[in-house]
Design an enzyme around this catalytic site. Structure first.
Site, PDB file in Angstrom:
ATOM      1  CG  ASP A 112      -0.353  -0.061   2.534  1.00 46.13           C
ATOM      2  OD1 ASP A 112       0.789  -0.558   2.638  1.00 46.13           O
ATOM      3  OD2 ASP A 112      -0.994   0.364   3.503  1.00 46.13           O
ATOM      4  CD  GLU A 160       8.003  -8.347  -0.671  1.00 45.99           C
ATOM      5  OE1 GLU A 160       6.948  -7.712  -0.487  1.00 45.99           O
ATOM      6  OE2 GLU A 160       8.177  -9.527  -0.287  1.00 45.99           O
ATOM      7  CG  HIS A 176       0.111  -1.152   7.950  1.00 49.53           C
ATOM      8  ND1 HIS A 176      -0.604   0.022   7.919  1.00 49.53           N
ATOM      9  CD2 HIS A 176       0.410  -1.449   6.659  1.00 49.53           C
ATOM     10  CE1 HIS A 176      -0.744   0.420   6.660  1.00 49.53           C
ATOM     11  NE2 HIS A 176      -0.137  -0.445   5.880  1.00 49.53           N
ATOM     12  CG  HIS A 177       3.937  -2.891   6.353  1.00 47.47           C
ATOM     13  ND1 HIS A 177       3.418  -4.108   6.724  1.00 47.47           N
ATOM     14  CD2 HIS A 177       3.448  -2.634   5.099  1.00 47.47           C
ATOM     15  CE1 HIS A 177       2.640  -4.562   5.744  1.00 47.47           C
ATOM     16  NE2 HIS A 177       2.638  -3.689   4.756  1.00 47.47           N
ATOM     17  N   GLY A 226      26.827 -16.487  -2.617  1.00 42.04           N
ATOM     18  CA  GLY A 226      26.430 -17.888  -2.525  1.00 42.04           C
ATOM     19  C   GLY A 226      25.088 -18.121  -1.875  1.00 42.04           C
ATOM     20  CG  ASP A 256      17.273 -31.956  -5.284  1.00 39.66           C
ATOM     21  OD1 ASP A 256      18.384 -31.444  -5.059  1.00 39.66           O
ATOM     22  OD2 ASP A 256      16.984 -33.117  -4.939  1.00 39.66           O
ATOM     23  CG  ASN A 281      21.771 -33.970  -6.446  1.00 39.07           C
ATOM     24  OD1 ASN A 281      20.959 -33.205  -5.937  1.00 39.07           O
ATOM     25  ND2 ASN A 281      22.979 -33.584  -6.824  1.00 39.07           N
ATOM     26  N   GLY A 339      18.448 -33.803  -2.229  1.00 38.92           N
ATOM     27  CA  GLY A 339      18.852 -33.053  -1.049  1.00 38.92           C
ATOM     28  C   GLY A 339      19.948 -32.042  -1.278  1.00 38.92           C
ATOM     29  CD  GLU A 376      25.303 -26.717   2.612  1.00 37.64           C
ATOM     30  OE1 GLU A 376      26.343 -26.785   3.288  1.00 37.64           O
ATOM     31  OE2 GLU A 376      24.938 -25.667   2.052  1.00 37.64           O
TER      32      GLU A 376
END
Length: 557
Positions: free
Chosen positions: A30, A53, A116-117, A413, A440, A467, A469, A473
């Site tokens: 708004d 956003e 608000h916000h 990254g 994925d 693959n 997951g 990591e």
């Protein structure tokens, strides 16, 4: 006659158009709706609404990489904080993005009302302060300062190639001010003559005396669009040239002097020896980060280094803070003593990496074979986007065709960056073929933006590596831990769910021949192509496997 006045909002939009912005990304709220009306009414400027956003900020980042500058609009507080991660990435990797926040009316902010916000404490400056850490210039517009401040922050954005923050209160957007009288001056870094001459003399002496010189060029050349000047210097010098993966494609990778991508101790042995054994290293537009240098395993002797950056340079460990890369590339090209390419013993990257034609088999897809197969699919002028995971480390070893563009985010990254970035890159130039490779896990973070890509009838090729997951990591720590698992989706069905106009086609490939068939079909489609490829969960590119071990040791507790 042109009007001598315009609204503050129109003034900002006119300046953005002058700088080359044709599309603005964002999400309505708004406090920015009045400004969005002005965007819709402005000729030759298109609003691209995003699903959230954060995705809008990623899309603007991608747009800036192709277009040279970008803009996005959010609402105050909730909207701008959703976008701040993407803006931080643009700041880290030096992308000129204009962040515009539609905020409460001036009298509301001055009254300290609990609207608000906000944080409910009457202070409307919290978020402006947060953005100071990730933007090079900030402003809150008023009727009195608007013209001067808009010009100032846009010039900073252009000069430093980093985001800027413009707070546009809802009541200020329609205030009448004097219209621009002349085009916005777009500043460039200039050299101080004395410093330039001194540095040039030292550099040419060092370069021309060297027996085994080499050029290491990277992403800062891209940001300041100095690729042609770099190419002229490479051609004139006859020196071998390499890049780091952040600036992959900074020079044509089929160039006979291009030897490959340097990654510290994880580099191809030939590339490593040519860089580290050189007696003069011209480091042009390079920033040495952990993921680019094999976890800081580079061996670059400072006594051999000549560093050249957009606004400064270093030699013999002395900094010259008022010399520009643009000037230096021109003058070095004029002054360098050319070497005979034939006597330099250069082994071109493209000949080493593409010696054999890829022949697909019935065998399951593996990382080692997948990247070779994809490499054979690339064409001139393609835009290749690689998510910061298995995709980035696989594509970094591929040979880019002539005039193609590589986009990744190895410094910041941020997982999920590339799918919304694809929206931005394809919007920036819909005539170039865009190819995204994404895992994925990354896809699940920003999958909504596939909807916006389809809404705008864009036609990229999206290759999703399923693959199972967070494999990047797993390569660092916890290969079988639950925190690296994700919920399995029926990925290939998502385009159909999100596509109301039959603007897409989806395929699944588990082996090399199925992938070859999918790529062949993709080449003949005039719509978005979504290819889900399945691979074993612990199979990773060789470079990622090595770097994962380095990071694991670096992070050890």
């Amino acid at each position: 006659m042109h009007s001598t006045t315009c609204t503050v909002g129109d003034y900002l939009l006119l300046r953005l158009k002058e700088m080359g912005v044709k599309h603005i990304f964002g999400v309505p709220g708004d406090f920015n709706l009045g400004f969005l009306d002005q965007i819709e009414a402005m000729d030759h400027l298109e609003w691209i609404g995003n699903c959230n956003e954060l995705n809008a900020a990623y899309a603007a980042d991608g747009y800036a990489r192709i277009n040279g500058i970008a803009a996005l609009v959010t609402t105050f507080g909730v909207g701008e904080l959703s976008a701040i991660n993407g803006i931080a990435g643009s700041y880290a990797e030096q992308l000129p993005v204009v962040k515009i926040t539609g905020s409460p009316a001036t009298n509301v902010a001055n009254s300290g009302a609990y609207v608000h916000h906000t944080l409910g404490d009457g202070d409307f400056t919290h978020f402006n302060k947060m953005f100071k850490e990730v933007t090079v210039a900030q402003t809150t517009l008023t009727e009195e300062n608007a013209a001067e401040e808009i010009d100032r922050v846009l010039q900073e954005c252009w000069l430093y190639k980093r985001p800027v923050y413009i707070n546009l209160p809802s009541d200020i957007s329609y205030k009448k001010i004097e219209a621009p009288k002349s085009p916005l001056h777009l500043p460039e870094f200039t050299s101080e003559t004395g410093q330039l001459n001194t540095f040039l003399k030292l550099a040419l002496q060092k370069i021309n005396q060297a027996k085994f010189p080499v050029i290491l060029a990277d992403y800062e050349v891209n940001r300041y669009q100095l690729n042609e000047k770099l190419k002229a210097f490479v051609n004139q010098s006859g020196f071998p040239v390499a890049s780091l993966s952040m600036g992959k494609g900074v020079i044509d990778e089929t160039h006979p002097q291009f030897i490959g991508v340097y990654t510290g101790s994880l580099s191809d042995p030939y590339v490593r020896s040519r860089i580290e054994d050189a007696d003069c290293i011209l480091s042009i537009g390079v920033k040495l980060t952990d993921s680019l240098t094999g976890g800081f395993t580079h061996q670059l002797d400072e006594d051999k280094l000549i560093e050249i950056h957009p606004s400064y340079a270093k030699i013999n460990q002395e900094t010259f803070d008022k010399v520009s890369m643009s000037d230096l590339l021109e003058l070095l090209t004029e002054g360098v003593e050319p070497r005979d390419i034939d006597t330099q013993n250069i082994q071109p990257f493209c000949r080493r990496e593409t010696a054999d034609e890829f022949v697909p088999t019935d065998k399951p897809l593996t990382q080692e074979r997948f990247w070779k197969q994809l490499n054979s699919f690339l064409n001139k002028e393609d835009v290749l986007l690689a998510e910061q995971g298995t995709a980035f480390f696989g594509t970094s070893q591929m040979v880019l065709p002539e005039k193609s563009t590589f986009i990744g985010q190895p410094l910041w990254g941020s997982i999920g960056y590339t799918l919304p970035s694809l929206l931005g890159t394809q919007i920036a130039d819909p005539n170039r073929r865009n190819i995204l490779v994404i895992g994925d896990g990354s896809f699940q973070l920003t999958a909504q933006e596939l909807s916006t890509i389809l809404k705008n009838q864009l036609k990229p090729i999206i290759i999703l590596i399923n693959n199972d997951g967070y494999v990047v990591e797993r390569a660092i720590h916890g290969p079988n831990e639950k925190y690296n698992d994700i919920n399995m989706w029926k990925y290939s069905r998502l385009p159909e769910v999100l596509d109301m106009g039959e603007n897409s086609i989806s395929m699944v490939a588990a082996n090399e021949k199925e992938f070859a068939d999918a790529l062949h079909l993709a080449d003949s489609q005039d719509k978005l192509v979504f290819i889900e490829v399945t691979m074993e969960r612990l199979d990773v590119p060789e470079l990622l496997d090595a770097l994962g071990k380095v990071f694991a040791k670096q992070n050890a507790y």
